[in-house]
Design an enzyme around this catalytic site. Structure first.
Site, short mmCIF file in Angstrom:
data_model
loop_
_atom_site.label_atom_id
_atom_site.label_comp_id
_atom_site.label_asym_id
_atom_site.label_seq_id
_atom_site.Cartn_x
_atom_site.Cartn_y
_atom_site.Cartn_z
N ASN A 49 38.02 36.09 41.22
CA ASN A 49 36.52 36.30 42.00
C ASN A 49 36.64 37.59 42.68
OD1 ASN A 49 34.74 35.51 43.81
ND2 ASN A 49 36.01 33.39 44.67
N ASP A 50 37.75 37.96 43.67
CA ASP A 50 38.07 39.13 44.45
C ASP A 50 37.71 40.59 43.36
OD1 ASP A 50 37.98 37.81 46.60
OD2 ASP A 50 40.08 37.80 46.83
N VAL A 51 38.12 39.69 41.99
CA VAL A 51 39.06 40.61 40.82
C VAL A 51 38.24 41.23 39.89
CG1 VAL A 51 41.96 40.68 40.82
CG2 VAL A 51 39.95 39.52 38.97
N VAL A 52 36.88 39.93 40.10
CA VAL A 52 35.07 41.11 40.33
C VAL A 52 34.19 40.74 40.57
CG1 VAL A 52 36.07 39.61 37.89
CG2 VAL A 52 34.99 38.19 39.50
N SER A 79 39.74 36.96 49.16
CA SER A 79 39.56 38.06 50.92
C SER A 79 38.51 37.05 51.70
CB SER A 79 38.82 38.88 50.10
OG SER A 79 37.54 37.87 49.25
#
Length: 466
Positions: free
Chosen positions: A381-384, A422
């Site tokens: 999720n957050d890493v993309v 996040s």
């Protein structure tokens, strides 16, 4: 052969092992070298002590090896972060017990030995209690209490640190009662420092605790006069600090903000509104996704923690094998902080025998996304999240991410539109080239494989597994 020569051989093997762990291809044999180094260290210790007390050492060796073997065999890869945290704690408590045992001997200790005992007790206690808390949080046993996110927590931790300092001064002034007090306050400080940390920051905390365990071991080496323990502990401590810095850079986070901020990931489990606010999300079925995959020339998979939770790594490997039989180029984009520990995705995919050369690091694969036909995001999720690149108001802004939004088609496999650690929405989900495939990653990958086979993909390969 003298024990000094054996100790030197153990140090060299350990150094080679640490060096080999820096690359995916060499990590497996490097781990074996490190294990051989520890075995040599035990032999050197027995020779140094003149085989005194060897039955107790042998008993400890057998018990410890048996527990380690059972854990390595039984624990699934999805629980490996918890195991790493537990092992860090074991290293910390071992150094703590060595220091306490040395302080209980009738032989008076010199100033250097006393300082080493204090450092070993302090760092070992923080490592042990912090690692247990980290394991509990990763396992879901210890949600972050609301009061631990209040500003007053800093005052509590500062007070505990001052009490640790006061206890150390008492010990240096010849008051042995200060040592138990130091142990208790240090254990509490480890809890106070680790409990507020959010789930997104756990990879950093685990690598930092690993460094702490090395520092505690080096201090214990000074206590017992073991050059091998000093060198090995220093190497582990330095390697852990370097890895911690790499993880912080990968998250665009300072170590200070991780330890004392408690912001990113603080609401990881409380982000119930993660599926609110989306207005133009497109969803599709596994059949529609399979039709796009069939026409692709280049496919990139982005593994995340959702893949680990679903234990879908073997299903992913089978889907990739099917695509490769169809002449499609397949690779895996690895973000340095994807998952719950450093290298989590590498370890997970290695278990499914994914070829090392297909695991591509973020810096290398990002320029290739514009020429990629299909990207399949599995539980990440957050890493993309593109907000890290284009939204200065986002808490992720400045964090290096996988630039999957540059690909021609993106399919995101998730159970829901819930936010990541996040706690913010992901603008990737609303891009015109993005489609959501809702469901458990394992089931979705199985459905994709079945749909591709129904389309005739892979049937030309002789001996294809049904």
């Amino acid at each position: 052969m003298s024990h000094l020569a054996i100790d030197l051989g153990a140090v060299l093997l350990l150094a080679l092992g640490l060096k080999g762990l820096s690359r995916i291809r060499t990590a497996r044999w490097a781990n074996g070298l490190a294990a051989a180094a520890m075995a040599l260290a035990v032999v050197g210790l027995l020779l140094d002590q003149g085989l005194a007390g060897w039955p107790w050492m042998l008993l400890g060796l057998v018990l410890g090896s048996s527990v380690g073997a059972v854990v390595a065999y039984k624990v699934p890869m999805t629980s490996m972060p918890e195991v790493v945290a537990l092992f860090n704690g074991c290293g910390g408590v071992a150094s703590l017990l060595v220091a306490l045992g040395a302080s209980a001997l009738p032989t008076p200790l010199g100033l250097l030995a006393v300082v080493s005992v204090l450092v070993s007790v302090l760092v070992g206690s923080i490592t042990f209690s912090g690692s247990i808390v980290a394991m509990g949080k990763l396992q879901g046993w210890l949600p972050t209490p609301g009061w631990m996110l209040l500003p007053q927590r800093h005052g509590v931790n500062i007070t505990l640190a001052l009490l640790c300092l006061t206890s150390s001064v008492l010990v240096l002034n010849g008051l042995p009662a200060g040592l138990p007090a130091l142990t208790v306050f240090s254990l509490l400080l480890g809890v106070g420092l680790t409990l507020p940390v959010g789930g997104a920051d756990m990879p950093v905390v685990i690598s930092l605790l690993n460094s702490y365990s090395g520092v505690a071991a080096a201090a214990a080496g000074f206590v017992v006069g073991s050059q091998l323990l000093i060198v090995a502990g220093a190497m582990v401590g330095a390697a852990g600090l370097i890895l911690t810095q790499v993880m912080c850079t990968g998250m665009n986070r300072s170590l200070t903000s991780v330890l004392f901020g408690g912001a990113l990931g603080g609401g990881a489990t409380a982000s119930g509104d993660g599926d609110q606010g989306y207005t133009s999300v497109t969803s599709c079925s596994a059949e529609e996704c399979a039709l796009t995959l069939e026409q692709a020339e280049r496919v990139v998979f982005v593994p995340g923690y959702g893949l680990a939770v679903a234990q879908a790594q073997h299903g992913l490997k089978e889907l990739a094998r099917l695509l490769e039989q169809h002449g499609i180029e397949v690779s895996y984009a690895i973000h340095p902080v994807a998952g719950r520990m450093p290298g989590h995705m590498n370890v997970l995919l290695a278990e499914a025998d994914v070829p090392y050369e297909q695991l591509i690091e973020m810096e290398v694969i990002n320029p290739d996304f514009p020429r990629t036909d299909v990207v399949i995001v599995l539980g990440a999720n957050d890493v993309v999240n593109p907000q890290a690149k284009n939204d200065p108001s986002s808490p992720l802004y400045g964090m290096p991410v996988l630039e999957v939004d540059q690909a021609r088609s993106v399919f995101v496999v998730k159970r829901s539109l819930g936010s990541g650690y996040s706690g913010i929405r992901n603008s990737l989900f609303e891009l015109p080239q993005t489609s959501m495939v809702f469901g458990d990653a394992k089931q979705v990958l199985l459905a994709l494989t079945q749909e591709l086979r129904a389309l005739g993909v892979g049937k030309q390969a002789v001996g294809a597994t049904p």
